[in-house]
Design an enzyme around this catalytic site. Sequence first.
Site, PDB file in Angstrom:
ATOM      1  N   ALA A  64      23.861 -48.258 -42.753  1.00  0.00           N
ATOM      2  CA  ALA A  64      23.610 -47.925 -43.309  1.00  0.00           C
ATOM      3  C   ALA A  64      26.238 -48.329 -43.575  1.00  0.00           C
ATOM      4  O   ALA A  64      26.135 -49.299 -43.171  1.00  0.00           O
ATOM      5  CB  ALA A  64      24.797 -46.721 -42.523  1.00  0.00           C
ATOM      6  N   GLY A 105      20.293 -49.673 -40.158  1.00  0.00           N
ATOM      7  CA  GLY A 105      20.298 -48.480 -41.592  1.00  0.00           C
ATOM      8  C   GLY A 105      18.540 -49.597 -42.547  1.00  0.00           C
ATOM      9  O   GLY A 105      17.811 -49.410 -42.637  1.00  0.00           O
ATOM     10  N   GLU A 108      16.047 -49.875 -40.599  1.00  0.00           N
ATOM     11  CA  GLU A 108      15.390 -48.059 -40.173  1.00  0.00           C
ATOM     12  C   GLU A 108      14.269 -48.386 -41.959  1.00  0.00           C
ATOM     13  O   GLU A 108      13.041 -47.481 -42.027  1.00  0.00           O
ATOM     14  CB  GLU A 108      16.010 -47.475 -40.226  1.00  0.00           C
ATOM     15  CG  GLU A 108      16.599 -47.024 -38.921  1.00  0.00           C
ATOM     16  CD  GLU A 108      17.725 -46.155 -38.986  1.00  0.00           C
ATOM     17  OE1 GLU A 108      18.666 -45.739 -39.034  1.00  0.00           O
ATOM     18  OE2 GLU A 108      17.417 -45.483 -37.652  1.00  0.00           O
ATOM     19  N   GLU A 128      23.617 -50.132 -33.658  1.00  0.00           N
ATOM     20  CA  GLU A 128      24.500 -48.959 -34.072  1.00  0.00           C
ATOM     21  C   GLU A 128      25.191 -48.657 -32.660  1.00  0.00           C
ATOM     22  O   GLU A 128      26.571 -48.277 -32.773  1.00  0.00           O
ATOM     23  CB  GLU A 128      23.547 -47.664 -33.882  1.00  0.00           C
ATOM     24  CG  GLU A 128      23.142 -47.416 -35.774  1.00  0.00           C
ATOM     25  CD  GLU A 128      21.956 -48.611 -35.499  1.00  0.00           C
ATOM     26  OE1 GLU A 128      21.472 -49.342 -35.087  1.00  0.00           O
ATOM     27  OE2 GLU A 128      21.079 -48.109 -37.184  1.00  0.00           O
TER      28      GLU A 128
END
Length: 701
Positions: A64, A105, A108, A128
Site C-alpha cells: 500500500a 499489499g 496480499e 505492516e
Amino acid sequence: MTSSASVCTDMAGTIAVLTIINPPVNSLSANVRRDLVAALSRSVINGVTGVVIAGAGANFSAGADIQEFTAGLDPTAPDANDVHAAIEASPVPVVAALRGAVLGGGLELALACHGRVADDTARIGLPEVKLGLLPGGGGTQRLPRIAKPMIAADMIASGRTLAAAEAMAAGIVDRLGPDVMAAARELIAKLAASGQTATAKRPPLSGLVEAIETARAAIPAKSPHADASRTALDSMAGAIHLPFPEALAQERRLFLGLMASTPSRALRHLFFAERAAANATGVDKTTRARAIETVGVIGAGTMGSGIAMVFANAGFPVTLIERDPAALERGLKRIRDVYDRAVAKGDLSTSQAQQRLADIAGRTDMSALSHADLIVEAAFEEMAVKLAIFAELDKLAKQGAILATNTSALDVNVIARSTSRRADVVGLHFFSPAHVMRLLEIVRAEATDAQVLATVIRLARQVGKTPVVVGVCDGFLANRLLYPYLRQVDLMLEEGALPAQVDLALTGFGLAMGPCAMLDMAGQDVAWHVRQRQLKDWNPAMRYSRLADLLVEQGRLGSKTGAGWYRYAAGGRQKEDDPAVEAMILAESARLGLARRAISDEEIVRRALYAIVNEGAFALADGTVQRAGDIDVAYTQGVGFPAARGGPMFWADTVGLKAIHQEIVALHAGGDANWTPAPLLKALAESGRSFGDLDRERQGA
Ligand code: COA
C-alpha cells in the site's frame, strides 16, 4: 500493448501480462488499484487464457502507499479488497510473477492470485505491524489458507520477510526459477488444465490455533508494535471461526482502528523521517557520490574496533591502525571475541566470521592508509591528538579520499581547517557499541563538499546505519539535547526525587534506559568532562546541580567502578539502590536549603522531556538540524526513545506545543535560565502549528 498510467498490458500469445508501473517501489496507490481492475476486466473480456501480474523494475510491489494512510483513502477508488475480489472472480487463472520487494499489499495481491512464481531476488513479507498496522487487504485471511500456519502466524505477528526459497518451502511460492515469465506461463497452463481455486474459497490449513498462540507468546513485551502484532493475530483468528467475508470485514475494522492509533502514526512518521533524514541541503539523489572500496580506521579502542566491524560486516576491506602493537592486538582480540560470540549464538556462520576477520588488517604504520578511499579517525578524544593525525593524513591520504573524524564533542571545523583539504573532511559520529547502534550522526563542517556528504550518506545506509546530518555544535544533535535533560534530572534529585524513581518514571514512559542508569553505564567521568568544559562559560542564571560532580569526586564513576548513582554487584550487571547516594542527595538538598517535596512521575517525564523538546527547537532554529523528524530519528535510534511515541518532537506534537510552551514559560518565570523558551517553540505554539507542520513547510520551501 495497451497502457494506462500505472498498469501496462502486454500480450504473450493468449496470456495478458499486467505490469504495475509506479516507481520507485510500485506501491499500490489509488490509481494503480483502479488501473489494475480495469486492465483485468479488459483482458477477461478480450478472451485471454490467463493473466500474469508483474511489477516494472526490480520490485513486484512494496505494498500500500503508506502516504495514503495519512492523506486519507480515496473513497472513489477501488480498495485492495475490490482488486482481490476481481482477481478471484476471474474465469481464467491469474498468476503473480514475484521479484524484489513483495511486501504488505504486494503480497496480499499475490495471495489473491491463483498461483505465485518467483525468482531468487524476491523478498516476501507482511511488514505492516512494523508500522503499527495489520495486513488490511485480506492478508490475515489468505496467508493462513496458503502458507504453513507456524510461518504464516510468525510473518503476520513479527513482520519478518522471507527469502524466495523460504517462501517456497512455506507454500507461498509455487515455482521458483530465474525466468519468472516462463515459470508463470507454465503455471497458467497447469492451472488451466486442473482448474483454479480462489484462495478465499480454500479452507485455512490445520494447526492455525496453535500457530496463533505460539506467535502470540513470542511477541516481545517491549516491541514498539506489540499491540499491532496482537491485533493482527486476533484478525487472523477470524480465519478459524468466521466465514471469509465476515473475517475480511473484521480485519478491515481492526485495521482502521490501528491506523488511527498513536503508535501507528508514530511508526509511519519514523518510516518517512528516516528516509527524509538522508537528504541534506544541497545534496539529493542526483549528487554524485565518490566510489568507496577500501576503508581505514585509526584507533583500535572500543570505538575504532566497532567501526572496523561496521565496514567489514558490509564486505569492505578495512585497515585498522594503532601505533602500539599491544593495543592493536587488544583491539583485534576484541573484534575476534565479538565474532566468536556471534558464531556461538548462531548469528554468524564460522566462514562468515572468518571472512569478516580476514577483511580487517591490523597495521601500526599510518602509511598503510595511503590507498584508502575513506579514513575514519577514532583516536583519543583530544584536539591535539586529532590535529596531529589529520596533519599526517593530509600528507599521506590519496587525493579525493574522505577524511572523517569520529569525535563526539570536538569542533570538526577546527580539524578540517588544519588540513589543506577542508572539503574532504566530515564528522562521522558513531554511537557505542558502533557495530550495534544504528544511528550515525554525519557532521557537516563549514566546508564539507556536497559529494562527500552524498557519499557518506549512501555509505551509511549501505552498512546498515541510519544517517542524520547535523551541524557543528557542542554535542552535535543527540548529546546536545541530552545535556538539558540530564540537568533537569539532577535538579529534580535536589528537589525531592531519587535516582530509581527518575529512572522508573522514564522507563515507564518507554525509554530503553533511565538517565541515571544510562550515565552509570556510559561512565560518570564522561559526562563530568562535558560539564567541566561547559562550566567555563556558564550562564550564572542557569541553575547548576553539583550532585553528579560529587559522585565523581567520590570515585563513583558508574558500573565500571561498582558504584555510581547505584551500586553494582555481579561485576556491574546487577544494580541496586545505594543508601549512601540517598544520604548524599538529601544532604545536598539541605545544604541548598531546599525543602524536599514529592515529585510525581508525570512531572519527571514532563520536565525531562520538555528540556529535550525546547533544546530541539533551538537546534532547529540555528540550523544544527534540518528537520524535527531528524531529531526523532536520532532519538529513537540512538538514545532509546520509544519508537511507538515517534521521537521527542513527534511526541511533543501529540501533547500540544501550546501546553508545552506554557509550562516552560511558567518554569522560566521561576528564575532559572535553563528554561529560556526557544523562540521557535513560542512561534509555533502561538500560531497553532506543530513541528510536523514546520517540517512540511520547510520541505515545501
Ligand atoms: N508506500 C509509499 N512509499 C514507499 C513505500 C510504500 N509502501 N515503500 C517505499 N516507499 C518510498 C520510500 O519512502 C522512499 O521514498 P524517497 O525516495 O522519497 O525517500 C522510496 O520509496 C524508496 O524506499 P527506500 O526504503 O528508501 O528504498 P530501499 O530500496 O532501501 O527499500 C523497501 C525498499 C521496499 C524494502 C522499503 O522501502 C520498505 O520496506 N517499504 C515499506 C514496505 C511496507 O511496509 N509495506 C507495507 C505497507 S502497509
